[in-house]
Structures are given as structure tokens and as C-alpha cells.
Write an enzyme that holds these catalytic residues in place. Structure first.
Site, PDB file in Angstrom:
ATOM      1  N   ASP A 148      16.202  61.005 -71.842  1.00 28.08           N
ATOM      2  CA  ASP A 148      15.393  62.184 -72.637  1.00 28.08           C
ATOM      3  C   ASP A 148      13.901  62.068 -72.388  1.00 28.08           C
ATOM      4  O   ASP A 148      13.410  60.909 -72.506  1.00 28.08           O
ATOM      5  CB  ASP A 148      15.372  62.058 -74.117  1.00 28.08           C
ATOM      6  CG  ASP A 148      16.826  62.316 -74.515  1.00 28.08           C
ATOM      7  OD1 ASP A 148      17.761  62.831 -73.543  1.00 28.08           O
ATOM      8  OD2 ASP A 148      17.353  61.860 -75.673  1.00 28.08           O
ATOM      9  N   GLN A 193      27.807  53.741 -65.601  1.00 32.04           N
ATOM     10  CA  GLN A 193      27.032  52.742 -64.624  1.00 32.04           C
ATOM     11  C   GLN A 193      25.823  53.847 -64.450  1.00 32.04           C
ATOM     12  O   GLN A 193      24.659  53.060 -64.420  1.00 32.04           O
ATOM     13  CB  GLN A 193      28.016  53.122 -63.554  1.00 32.04           C
ATOM     14  CG  GLN A 193      29.325  52.256 -63.301  1.00 32.04           C
ATOM     15  CD  GLN A 193      30.314  52.361 -62.326  1.00 32.04           C
ATOM     16  OE1 GLN A 193      29.655  52.600 -60.894  1.00 32.04           O
ATOM     17  NE2 GLN A 193      31.401  52.544 -62.080  1.00 32.04           N
ATOM     18  N   LYS A 224      35.296  45.778 -64.771  1.00 39.04           N
ATOM     19  CA  LYS A 224      34.748  46.973 -63.944  1.00 39.04           C
ATOM     20  C   LYS A 224      33.271  46.920 -64.377  1.00 39.04           C
ATOM     21  O   LYS A 224      31.968  47.126 -63.489  1.00 39.04           O
ATOM     22  CB  LYS A 224      35.273  48.271 -63.666  1.00 39.04           C
ATOM     23  CG  LYS A 224      35.030  49.039 -62.655  1.00 39.04           C
ATOM     24  CD  LYS A 224      36.074  50.094 -62.302  1.00 39.04           C
ATOM     25  CE  LYS A 224      35.593  51.199 -61.684  1.00 39.04           C
ATOM     26  NZ  LYS A 224      36.506  52.421 -61.606  1.00 39.04           N
ATOM     27  N   CYS A 381      21.000  67.603-108.203  1.00 35.11           N
ATOM     28  CA  CYS A 381      19.788  68.114-107.981  1.00 35.11           C
ATOM     29  C   CYS A 381      19.920  69.691-108.395  1.00 35.11           C
ATOM     30  O   CYS A 381      19.983  70.272-109.324  1.00 35.11           O
ATOM     31  CB  CYS A 381      19.037  67.844-106.687  1.00 35.11           C
ATOM     32  SG  CYS A 381      17.455  68.088-106.730  1.00 35.11           S
ATOM     33  N   GLU A 405      12.294  79.350-108.702  1.00 32.76           N
ATOM     34  CA  GLU A 405      12.650  79.136-107.330  1.00 32.76           C
ATOM     35  C   GLU A 405      13.397  80.527-106.451  1.00 32.76           C
ATOM     36  O   GLU A 405      12.970  80.913-105.542  1.00 32.76           O
ATOM     37  CB  GLU A 405      13.515  77.934-106.753  1.00 32.76           C
ATOM     38  CG  GLU A 405      13.507  77.761-105.137  1.00 32.76           C
ATOM     39  CD  GLU A 405      14.245  76.541-104.956  1.00 32.76           C
ATOM     40  OE1 GLU A 405      14.929  75.582-105.964  1.00 32.76           O
ATOM     41  OE2 GLU A 405      14.164  76.079-103.489  1.00 32.76           O
ATOM     42  N   HIS A 507      19.017  62.400-107.023  1.00 35.08           N
ATOM     43  CA  HIS A 507      20.237  62.160-106.118  1.00 35.08           C
ATOM     44  C   HIS A 507      20.840  60.777-106.198  1.00 35.08           C
ATOM     45  O   HIS A 507      20.844  59.904-105.489  1.00 35.08           O
ATOM     46  CB  HIS A 507      19.862  62.594-104.707  1.00 35.08           C
ATOM     47  CG  HIS A 507      19.302  63.782-104.466  1.00 35.08           C
ATOM     48  ND1 HIS A 507      19.951  64.674-103.867  1.00 35.08           N
ATOM     49  CD2 HIS A 507      18.143  64.601-104.433  1.00 35.08           C
ATOM     50  CE1 HIS A 507      19.304  66.057-103.649  1.00 35.08           C
ATOM     51  NE2 HIS A 507      18.314  65.689-104.150  1.00 35.08           N
ATOM     52  N   GLU A 509      23.545  59.882-105.063  1.00 35.30           N
ATOM     53  CA  GLU A 509      24.378  59.705-103.885  1.00 35.30           C
ATOM     54  C   GLU A 509      23.668  58.803-102.669  1.00 35.30           C
ATOM     55  O   GLU A 509      24.365  58.014-102.010  1.00 35.30           O
ATOM     56  CB  GLU A 509      24.927  60.998-102.892  1.00 35.30           C
ATOM     57  CG  GLU A 509      23.646  61.842-102.393  1.00 35.30           C
ATOM     58  CD  GLU A 509      23.158  62.869-103.223  1.00 35.30           C
ATOM     59  OE1 GLU A 509      23.096  62.639-104.592  1.00 35.30           O
ATOM     60  OE2 GLU A 509      22.331  63.598-102.861  1.00 35.30           O
TER      61      GLU A 509
END
Ligand code: GLN
Length: 543
Positions: A148, A193, A224, A381, A405, A507, A509
Site C-alpha cells: 500500500d 512468496q 515450501k 448510550c 439531536e 458504553h 461493552e
């Protein structure tokens, strides 16, 4: 002196490099050593905070309030560490730093170049983390794939690192894919490879190659690769797709990668203690009952957008000894078609975090259904805000209640802007971010689940419960069970009398680990396990 492991990827992206890095971290930590991790992301965004979940998946929030790549979530969960903003560096950060130094005249009129100025800046971030964390090993993951264009300064930097810290302090791992050809039923090594050739062309000779494939990579194929890539045969490691990502550290340990690294860095304690991890992650789940948890959100076709949520649900399932099936439900679809029989087979519902008004009414419908039908509901949230809006509309009768919001002109902004946020636009890093203390109210389900009075949880939001409605809502049964220590911000709410209808402004989590499932997820799954679905009325009594 810190040792460094550099992990690059080849052939294709999305091979699970983050999981491999997290697993390597786990193997090293299990030898009693201190580990830290840094993810180098080649894109030009300063952080993923403003990137679309469609492009970037979940934004993981560190305790110090940095919006980072979701791989940091894997590192934290596997290694059981807490990382900071130092663990995610993007090209955007590096270039802005270098350009701002140039504007400030710090380079004394020199010509600013990728090498050495950009590579120096990247290196100082890596060394900075090593110094600050005092880790025995820092694992450096280079995002993207070798070849990249935007990744080249990072590859060049990790090449230079060998010179700066010494040959015996660096270990390079390359992760590649071996495609399977159905017609000849073989795993092909040529792309690997070529990928290693590209890496060597940039001056990096890998010490180990992790070979991703759908099946186990047999010795003849590994030999290999060893020959063509000039790597020791024992350092060509098979990494097949496993049924559970948490098995990867155990697998890599069995394949000898842990010992290879331990020998390279001359660690005295060579035995990995992965017993508890193995017990949790490889136990036989075939006799466990199954439950279905519906996740109702906006990005449900992109599960990576909620990866910490799905992992936290898995952790809680492992703890409660129940298999948790996930059912992804688009809230926009609910708006179009109604709920109908969508939730008949769900034992619990999660409304995760999110932004803007798309799909909101479908989530509010979901909360109403969960409240009226006593289905466990866990709001994260935005999901907490939804729960509050629903309750205000349907229990207090304020039909137009909303979040600012979603509607700037709402008569009843039960979720409103926090002080200090009014003038801010979404330019990144401007929300309430990171870990804050939360005081829990005795006698609530929330307090019972946590078992302590004060907790610290991570936030990422701009809007907040409006205290003007607090008294009325509490009187009608929506209790503020967690608040900021000074009582000014409501952090957790729960519906009194419901088996589990709870929402947190933070949050939870992000803090869940396989070995330490988050208390609120643990409790949610426990209640869901005992909640029958429509077609399964006797479920409760089987347990
Ligand atoms: N959009 C809401 C807010 O900014 C919720 C954010 C979230 O769910 N992370 O307050």
C-alpha cells in the site's frame, strides 16, 4: 530494555491481523511479562472518530478518551489491559505533527522529507509508548497490506527500528493468506512468496510467517514457504480459521509461536500459563441452552460496527453457560413494516449506540415493545436515550418528547445538549469522551449487578438526560440508578418492576473481557436466559 514485535500483513486485508496481534500479546502476557500494543494506521484521517462505520467499523474508546481503531478492542479483550491514546497512531496524526513543527520553525530551515522526518516522528511514538508503558514487549501492528502506498513510511520506520534498538530486540512477523484452489484441492503459496518478496524489497526479512487459510496448513506446504522465503521451517505457522477467535492464542501456542518469541528475546520464564483462558474458551458448549438476542440498530448489516457489543454478549454467554445467537434487526425496517412477529424468538433486545435521527422511531417502538412485554432490554448510550424518550412519551404522556439531536424544536427535550457542547460541531474529539466515575443507587438492579458503589465507565456522546424531567420520571418508575458523583448527570436508568429494562449513557461493552464479563451484560444475559420466547413457553422450567 523493551523488545519489539512488528506485525505486517500481506496478500489481502481483513485476515484478522488484529486478532493475531491480540493473541500474540496474550501468549506473552501469559509468560508473566508486561505487554503493550500500538496500531499504526496508514490512512490520513487523524482518528476514526469522524469516519463512517460503513468504512471503519466500530470506534473503540480508550479510558483516556481517545477515539481509536477497533483492533484496540481486540488487544484489550485478549490481553486484559487498558490502552491509551498512545496506542493508535495514524498518518493523519503524524503528518499534522510534522507540518505543525515545520510551521513553528522547529526544523531550522531544513527540507522536510518522509525519511527521516516522518519516520522519526513515527519512531518517537513507538519508543514513547515503550518508555511510558515500561512493557517488556511492545507489539506494533502496521495496518493495511504490504505494498500500500500510504503504508510505506510505516514499513520504513519498522525497518529502521532494527538498527535503533538492536537485532536481538526485534522480531518481525508477516501474516498472509494461502488461497485454496477447489479444482486441485490445494493451498497455494505463490501470493505469500510475492508478498514476502515485497517486504524484503523494503528491507524487512520476516522472522516468522503466519499462514491464514480456511484449513490447517500442512508441513509440506509450510516447508515450501520456508524455502522460498528464507524463514526457519518451525517459524512458518499455520493459522486456520477457527470457530471461535478466542481459541487463536491457544492454537498459536500449540504451534510453537510463543516459544519461538521467548527464545528470540531470551525470556527466562518460558512456560505459558493459558489454563484459565483455555478452560473458558474451549469448553464444550453443545449441551448449553440457546437464546436469541436481537440487536436493533442502524448498521445491522455491518456487524463490525458493534463488535465490542457482540463480544461482550459472548463473554456474558460464556459466563452464564448459554449459547447466545444474535439476530440483527434494522430499526428502519421496523419503521416501515412494524414489529409484527420480529421479536417472537428473541429472549432479549439490545439497542446499541448511534448518531442522528435515522431509524430512531423503530428503536423507540422496540423499547415500547420490550417494556410492555417484559422482554429484557439493554440500551447502550443512544439505546438509553431511546428508552427515556419512549418512557416519557408513553408513560408520562408527553407525546412529542424527543432528543434535541433528533428534533431541535421538540417541546420536551428529555435528552438535551450537555453544558459546554452547544457551540461544538462534530469535528472530532469534541464529545464527552473517556472514563468517568459513576455513583450507583442502592436497591437498584444496576447496583446489584455491579456489587459496588462507584464504577468507572467509558463515554462517547454529546447529548445527555435532561434533569428537568428527572423527578417526574422517577415518580412514574424510571429510576436514575447511576449518576455522576456530584449527581448532576444521569448515567444509568432502569425501569422499576421490569425484569431488566436498563440503559447506560456510557458504553459498558468496552470494558468486558472473556475472563471478566461486564456485570451489566452478565445480568442482562442471566435474565434473558430465563425469559421464554413465544414458541418456547416451557423454556424457563427446563433450566
Ligand atoms: N448520539 C447520541 C449522543 O451523542 C448517542 C451517542 C452514542 O450512542 N454513542 O449523545
Amino acid at each position: 530494555m523493551t523488545n519489539f514485535i512488528f506485525v505486517t500483513g500481506g496478500v489481502v486485508s481483513s485476515l484478522g491481523k488484529g486478532i493475531a496481534v491480540a493473541s500474540i500479546g496474550k501468549m506473552i502476557k501469559s509468560r508473566g511479562l508486561k505487554v503493550s500494543v500500538i496500531k499504526l494506521d496508514p490512512y490520513l484521517n487523524v482518528d476514526p472518530g469522524t469516519m463512517s462505520p460503513y468504512q471503519h467499523g466500530e470506534v473503540f474508546v480508550t479510558v483516556d478518551g481517545s477515539e481509536t481503531d477497533l483492533d484496540l478492542g481486540h488487544y484489550e479483550r485478549f490481553i486484559d489491559i487498558e490502552l491509551t491514546s498512545m496506542s493508535n497512531v495514524t498518518s493523519g496524526q503524524i503528518y499534522s505533527e510534522v507540518i505543525s513543527n515545520e510551521r513553528d520553525g522547529k526544523y531550522l530551515g531544513g527540507t522536510i522529507q518522509i525519511v527521516p522526518h516522518v519516520t522519526d516522528a513515527i519512531r518517537s511514538h513507538i519508543i514513547g509508548l515503550a518508555d511510558k508503558s515500561e512493557a517488556d514487549v511492545v507489539i506494533v501492528e502496521v495496518g493495511g497490506t504490504v505494498g500500500d502506498i500510504e503504508g510505506q513510511p510505516f514499513i520504513e520506520t519498522i525497518r529502521q527500528m532494527r538498527r535503533f534498538v538492536g537485532q536481538d530486540k526485534t522480531f518481525y512477523i508477516h501474516l498472509t493468506l494461502l488461497p485454496h484452489l477447489a479444482s486441485t484441492d490445494e493451498l497455494k503459496t505463490k501470493p505469500t512468496q510475492h508478498s514476502v518478496q515485497a517486504l524484503r524489497g523494503m528491507g524487512i526479512q520476516p522472522d516468522a510467517i503466519l499462514c491464514r487459510a480456511d484449513s490447517y496448513v500442512e508441513e509440506n506446504v509450510r516447508d515450501k514457504i520456508a524455502l522460498y522465503c528464507d524463514v526457519l521451517p518451525e517459524a512458518i505457522i499455520s493459522l486456520p480459521t477457527l470457530d471461535n477467535v478466542y481459541k487463536v492464542p491457544i492454537h498459536l501456542e500449540h504451534e510453537g509461536l510463543g516459544n519461538l518469541i521467548a527464545e528470540k528475546f531470551s525470556f527466562t520464564s518460558k512456560r505459558a500459563d493459558l489454563e484459565k483462558w483455555e478452560e473458558i474458551t474451549t469448553c464444550d458448549t453443545s449441551n448449553w441452552p440457546e437464546i436469541t438476542v436481537g440487536i436493533v440498530g442502524k448498521y445491522v448489516e455491518l456487524h463490525d460496527s458493534y463488535i465490542s457489543v457482540t463480544e461482550a454478549l459472548k463473554h456474558a454467554g460464556m459466563f452464564q453457560k448459554v449459547r447466545v445467537n444474535l439476530k440483527w434487526i434494522s430499526s428502519e425496517l421496523i419503521e416501515q413494516n412494524g414489529i409484527r412477529d420480529l421479536f417472537n424468538d428473541t429472549n432479549g433486545l439490545v439497542v446499541p449506540g448511534g448518531f442522528d435521527s435515522r431509524g430512531i422511531e423503530g428503536m423507540i417502538e422496540t423499547a415500547k415493545y420490550a417494556r410492555e412485554n417484559e422482554i429484557p432490554y439493554f440500551g447502550l448510550c443512544l439505546g438509553m436515550q431511546i428508552m427515556v424518550i419512549e418512557y416519557t412519551r408513553n408513560k408520562l404522556g408527553l407525546r412529542n418528547a424527543n432528543s434535541l439531536e433528533m428534533s431541535e424544536s421538540t417541546e420536551d427535550p428529555v435528552i438535551s445538549l450537555m453544558d459546554g457542547q452547544e457551540a461544538l460541531h462534530s469535528t472530532g474529539g469534541t464529545m464527552r469522551l473517556g472514563s468517568y466515575a459513576c455513583k450507583l443507587k442502592l436497591g437498584t438492579l444496576t447496583r446489584k449487578a455491579y456489587g459496588v458503589d462507584i464504577v468507572n465507565e467509558r463515554h462517547r456522546h454529546r447529548y445527555e438526560f435532561n434533569n428537568a424531567y428527572r423527578e417526574k420520571l422517577e415518580k412514574s418508575g424510571l429510576i436514575a440508578s447511576g449518576t455522576s458523583p456530584d449527581d448532576s448527570l444521569v448515567e444509568v436508568m432502569e425501569v422499576h418492576g421490569h425484569p431488566f429494562m436498563l440503559g447506560s449513557q456510557f458504553h459498558p461493552e468496552f470494558g468486558s473481557r472473556p475472563e471478566r464479563p461486564h456485570p451489566l451484560f452478565r445480568e442482562f444475559i442471566r435474565v434473558a436466559k430465563n425469559t421464554p420466547t413465544e414458541g418456547d413457553q416451557q423454556y424457563l422450567f427446563d433450566q
